[in-house]
Design an enzyme around this catalytic site. Structure first.
Site, PDB file in Angstrom:
ATOM      1  CG  HIS A  63      22.011  48.454 -25.621  1.00  0.00           C
ATOM      2  ND1 HIS A  63      23.361  48.160 -25.668  1.00  0.00           N
ATOM      3  CD2 HIS A  63      21.494  48.679 -26.944  1.00  0.00           C
ATOM      4  CE1 HIS A  63      23.493  48.491 -26.941  1.00  0.00           C
ATOM      5  NE2 HIS A  63      22.605  48.610 -27.660  1.00  0.00           N
ATOM      6  CG  ASP A 114      25.879  43.990 -34.092  1.00  0.00           C
ATOM      7  OD1 ASP A 114      24.797  44.184 -34.659  1.00  0.00           O
ATOM      8  OD2 ASP A 114      26.205  45.005 -33.443  1.00  0.00           O
ATOM      9  NE  ARG A 146      20.436  47.226 -38.853  1.00  0.00           N
ATOM     10  CZ  ARG A 146      20.707  47.278 -37.262  1.00  0.00           C
ATOM     11  NH1 ARG A 146      21.407  46.711 -36.601  1.00  0.00           N
ATOM     12  NH2 ARG A 146      19.526  48.194 -36.842  1.00  0.00           N
ATOM     13  CB  SER A 150      21.860  44.761 -33.697  1.00  0.00           C
ATOM     14  OG  SER A 150      22.821  45.445 -33.232  1.00  0.00           O
ATOM     15  CE  LYS A 191      25.359  45.433 -30.442  1.00  0.00           C
ATOM     16  NZ  LYS A 191      25.371  46.627 -31.054  1.00  0.00           N
TER      17      LYS A 191
HETATM   18  N1  URA Z   1      21.767  49.634 -30.931  1.00  0.00           N
HETATM   19  C1  URA Z   1      22.211  48.517 -31.244  1.00  0.00           C
HETATM   20  O1  URA Z   1      23.153  47.794 -30.948  1.00  0.00           O
HETATM   21  N2  URA Z   1      21.853  47.877 -32.597  1.00  0.00           N
HETATM   22  C2  URA Z   1      20.825  48.525 -33.217  1.00  0.00           C
HETATM   23  O2  URA Z   1      20.571  48.009 -34.111  1.00  0.00           O
HETATM   24  C3  URA Z   1      20.350  49.648 -32.574  1.00  0.00           C
HETATM   25  C4  URA Z   1      20.846  50.171 -31.655  1.00  0.00           C
END
Ligand code: URA
Length: 432
Positions: free
Chosen positions: A82, A161, A168, A183, A187
């Site tokens: 990620h 989220d 956001r 966030s 996930k």
């Molecule tokens: N990626 C995400 O999933 N959340 C964030 O806040 C920033 C990047």
């Protein structure tokens, strides 16, 4: 417990209890807390930060707000990557098929564009037919059969989220360590991966502009992951200039395919191979990073990663002809070069402003419900350290409107040509 009291406590710098954080997350998901109070809470958190304990509680409450994917039916160690978000950052798109071509299951749950950064899901949707919304059952089957899938959070993964992320984006509260960490990790924990490599971006185009902040974010992410028993590590990579040459949805898919064909730009290819090597070692398919990197390179040389990409696209309803005919994706009406106003060495290409230029062309969202124009964007023809002659093209603007004077001005204001450039370091640190 009243939401206004929770906002007040955070606004005054207090440490929230587990119950207070739970009340906030429950209220967001049920809709009981209106967007204006959620927004106020986010702004208070942005300014007052959170302690490690609050960050973990927020992550866990967001994670538990929805379902937890059970990947145990899929054989092998599941590895994911990620990124904290950048400009031109399309690494997931070539990376998933490279790693999957080595037999490692890659269950990737990705996001949409946020602020000036692009989103993997938006890019993939430039491929005709490709759907990022598939059922949990189909997702599990695809990861078992094809070995990779890149999808949006299935039905009910961290629904807190989804709401918070959208707010956001439009309340300028994205670049906050507790909000980014909760966030991403809510996930990732809910998605059930065994191993996770996090690419924390640093520099002008990243949410974290300084190495110190990026390091703090990387530690926060890794600690939250380890706290729930995930094999988790981070690298900090440079985002002072766009990654690769392409910015914009269809343009970035075309560049991803070039990477898989072995013709990609050097910086992003290097980053993809570095991230891939870490995933291969974490999945226990190689003992060391050198061997793992060679294995990843081999999937490009022998064409297996490109084939895997086609398989993934087809499995998600997309037209795999995109591999040989990227022109089946939306094409921009106008291609307009930006000539250098003087000769010299390119010394600055402000990544964030390049991302904003692409967004203003229609490639990103200014409001949460904006429709994207997949065709538009920017192709960098020169990057930091490149020599340029006066009049030579610095970049090409892909646009659906002919008059791009506003975009040209923004771009000129954010590219510098000098007599020398500081060398760019692509990977700054590794954090375990
Ligand atoms: N990626 C995400 O999933 N959340 C964030 O806040 C920033 C990047």
């Amino acid at each position: 417990m009243r939401m206004v009291d929770i906002i007040d406590k955070k606004r005054n710098g207090g440490e929230l209890t587990k119950e207070e954080i739970q009340t906030f997350v429950d209220g967001v998901v049920s809709g009981e807390i209106p967007d204006y109070q959620t927004s106020a809470f986010l702004m208070a958190t942005y300014f007052k930060d959170m302690t490690d304990a609050e960050r973990s509680e927020l992550t866990m409450a967001m994670m538990k707000s929805g379902d937890h994917l059970d990947l145990s039916s899929i054989d092998g160690i599941k590895a994911d990557k990620h990124s904290t978000g950048g400009v031109g950052d399309k690494t997931s798109i070539p990376l998933a098929p490279i790693v999957a071509a080595l037999g490692i299951p890659v269950p990737m749950i990705s996001g949409r564009g946020l602020g000036h950064t692009g989103g993997t899901l938006d890019k993939l949707e430039a491929i005709p037919g490709y759907t990022v919304e598939i059922s949990e059952k189909d997702f599990l089957k695809q990861v078992q059969d094809v070995k990779c899938a890149i999808v949006g959070a299935t039905g009910n993964i961290a629904p807190a989220d989804k709401k918070i992320y959208a707010l956001r984006d439009v309340t300028d509260t994205v670049d906050s360590i507790p909000l980014i960490a909760s966030s991403i990790m809510s996930k990732k924990i809910a998605s059930g991966t065994d191993a996770l490599v996090i690419d924390v971006k640093t520099g002008s185009g990243a949410f974290m502009k300084t190495l110190d902040d990026s390091r703090e974010l990387a530690h926060a992410l890794v600690e939250i992951g380890k706290g729930v028993g995930m094999d988790c590590m981070a690298i900090i990579s440079d985002m002072n200039q766009p990654l690769g040459n392409a910015i914009g949805n269809a343009l970035e898919i075309k560049e991803s395919i070039d990477i898989l064909k072995g013709n990609g730009p050097k910086d992003i290819t290097d980053l993809v191979l570095t991230l891939g090597a870490h995933m291969v070692v974490m999945a226990k398919k190689a003992d060391n990073l050198d061997d793992a990197r060679k294995m990843c390179e081999q999937t490009i040389t022998d064409g297996s990663a490109l084939k895997k990409f086609g398989d993934m696209v087809a499995a998600q309803g997309g037209d795999r002809n995109v591999v040989d005919h990227p022109e089946i994706m939306p094409q921009a009406k106008f291609k307009i070069d930006l000539p250098a106003q003087k000769a010299g060495v390119v010394s600055k290409v402000a990544a964030d402003e390049m991302g904003i230029a692409s967004m203003l062309l229609g490639g990103g969202r200014q409001k949460a419900d904006d429709k994207l124009d997949y065709a538009v964007g920017i192709m960098m023809n020169k990057k930091i350290g490149d020599q340029v002659k006066e009049g030579e093209s610095l970049l090409t603007i892909y646009s659906d409107r002919e008059d791009v004077d506003d975009i040209k001005k923004l771009l000129y204001d954010n590219i510098e040509i000098s007599d020398h450039a500081e060398p760019v370091t692509l990977i700054h640190e590794t954090i375990r």
